[in-house]
Scaffold this motif. Structure first.
Motif, PDB file in Angstrom:
ATOM      1  N   UNK A  59      37.891  33.616  47.051  1.00  0.00           N
ATOM      2  CA  UNK A  59      37.507  32.456  47.105  1.00  0.00           C
ATOM      3  C   UNK A  59      38.267  31.654  48.334  1.00  0.00           C
ATOM      4  N   UNK A  60      39.367  32.481  48.850  1.00  0.00           N
ATOM      5  CA  UNK A  60      39.940  31.757  49.821  1.00  0.00           C
ATOM      6  C   UNK A  60      40.531  32.785  50.732  1.00  0.00           C
ATOM      7  N   UNK A  61      41.403  32.567  51.797  1.00  0.00           N
ATOM      8  CA  UNK A  61      41.591  33.622  52.749  1.00  0.00           C
ATOM      9  C   UNK A  61      43.051  34.154  52.156  1.00  0.00           C
ATOM     10  N   UNK A  62      42.826  35.459  52.396  1.00  0.00           N
ATOM     11  CA  UNK A  62      43.999  36.462  51.921  1.00  0.00           C
ATOM     12  C   UNK A  62      45.152  36.491  52.730  1.00  0.00           C
TER      13      UNK A  62
ATOM     14  N   UNK B 108      37.824  39.904  36.258  1.00  0.00           N
ATOM     15  CA  UNK B 108      38.951  39.608  36.928  1.00  0.00           C
ATOM     16  C   UNK B 108      38.812  39.865  38.459  1.00  0.00           C
ATOM     17  N   UNK B 109      39.751  39.126  39.227  1.00  0.00           N
ATOM     18  CA  UNK B 109      39.739  39.210  40.747  1.00  0.00           C
ATOM     19  C   UNK B 109      41.265  39.444  41.064  1.00  0.00           C
ATOM     20  N   UNK B 110      41.440  39.716  42.384  1.00  0.00           N
ATOM     21  CA  UNK B 110      42.838  40.074  42.826  1.00  0.00           C
ATOM     22  C   UNK B 110      42.848  39.715  44.269  1.00  0.00           C
TER      23      UNK B 110
ATOM     24  N   UNK C  45      45.932  33.828  48.767  1.00  0.00           N
ATOM     25  CA  UNK C  45      46.182  34.920  47.749  1.00  0.00           C
ATOM     26  C   UNK C  45      46.401  34.597  46.235  1.00  0.00           C
ATOM     27  N   UNK C  46      47.131  33.618  46.005  1.00  0.00           N
ATOM     28  CA  UNK C  46      47.352  33.113  44.726  1.00  0.00           C
ATOM     29  C   UNK C  46      45.972  32.566  44.168  1.00  0.00           C
TER      30      UNK C  46
ATOM     31  N   UNK D  59      38.894  30.174  35.321  1.00  0.00           N
ATOM     32  CA  UNK D  59      39.724  29.652  34.376  1.00  0.00           C
ATOM     33  C   UNK D  59      41.081  29.392  34.965  1.00  0.00           C
ATOM     34  N   UNK D  60      41.247  28.133  35.373  1.00  0.00           N
ATOM     35  CA  UNK D  60      42.319  27.792  36.096  1.00  0.00           C
ATOM     36  C   UNK D  60      43.773  27.691  35.533  1.00  0.00           C
TER      37      UNK D  60
END
Length: 295
Positions: free
Chosen positions: A273-276, A225-227, A282-283, A186-187
């Motif tokens: 889903x991307x590099x931290x 939820x994801x962080x 992170x965003x 949910x962008x």
């Protein structure tokens, strides 16, 4: 040198967004999707991305055809002119550049795409109907020394609209992603800084989810939820759970979604889903996803 394209939109078109890039690269689609790839031609220059919403019953082609005629009259050569299925449907839609929702909404069964060139200039037009309205996207690229593209809605004579049935259960973009992939980010959600509270405002993704649930009683949703990886997993699991719960509460309170058919969970940082390792990654990892489940 000829000035950049001047397009006259329908009188009922209301501007939603405009994004400008002083110097960038745009891959102009020039062919239907083939083997998960969309053929494209590279254009470099000043890029402008604009979107509009047009209320009313005009069909996708009734909106796009006059824009195509205007481009041809101005000396543009059409490179691609296709409707949803002929373009490649889902694969084409997700293989081209589209302004993010809710500024641009695309029903992958009801869209039309056009690309055209004139010298070093390129223009693409994407029109779709979604949620009872039409959405229009125009991306233009021009060399730095040409005049900016002008797109303006004015009162103009139009053909009698052909009535187009709007089925509330017919999936639009977000719903189709859910059905094909089983989950969707949910962008457009915005949380207050450092908070698990969803910021006030209207969210196109939540409106779509509520409408889809109402029209499809055979399904239910899991909001996850994801962080990012800042902090411990225990802390992040709690934060992500509370953010998912905040989204559920807004769905129920503001969009009248069926509370009994929405569950929540917190994954913390376990599914990036991307590099931290960089701020952009992170965003992207700080998100809430909707997962489609059988009821």
């Amino acid at each position: 040198m000829l000035s950049a394209a001047e397009l006259t939109l329908p009188a009922n078109a209301t501007g939603i967004s405009e994004r400008a890039t002083a110097l960038g690269v745009y891959q102009l689609p020039i062919g239907p999707e083939d083997a998960d790839k969309v053929p494209s031609e590279r254009f470099e220059g000043q890029i402008t991305r604009r979107t509009w919403r047009a209320d009313g019953q005009s069909t996708v082609l009734q909106i796009l055809a006059p824009l195509r005629d205007q481009l041809v009259e101005q000396g543009y050569e059409v490179r691609l002119d296709c409707a949803a299925r002929d373009c490649g449907g889902f694969g084409f839609r997700f293989g081209i550049e589209v302004v993010p929702t809710p500024d641009m909404m695309v029903d992958i069964s009801r869209y039309h795409f056009l690309s055209a060139i004139r010298g070093g200039e390129a223009v693409s037009v994407l029109v779709s109907r979604a949620g009872g309205a039409a959405f229009i996207q125009v991306i233009s690229v021009r060399p730095p020394d040409t005049a900016p593209a002008v797109v303006k809605p004015v009162v103009q004579a139009q053909a009698d609209p052909v009535q187009e049935t709007t089925d509330p259960g017919r999936p639009v973009e977000l719903a189709k992603v859910l059905e094909v992939r089983g989950h969707a980010v949910l962008t457009d959600l915005v949380f207050d800084s450092g908070s698990t509270r969803l910021r006030e405002g209207r969210y196109g993704s939540l409106a779509e989810l509520a409408a889809y649930l109402a029209a499809n009683p055979q399904y239910r949703l899991l909001l996850v939820g994801h962080t990012d990886m800042v902090g411990s997993q225990a802390q992040n699991a709690d934060i992500s759970q509370r953010r998912a719960q905040s989204v559920k509460e807004r769905l129920v309170e503001a969009y009248a979604a069926d509370e009994a058919r929405i569950d929540t969970a917190g994954a913390g940082f376990l599914a990036p889903i991307a590099s931290n390792l960089n701020p952009e990654g992170r965003e992207a990892n700080r998100r809430v996803e909707a997962v489609l489940l059988a009821n």
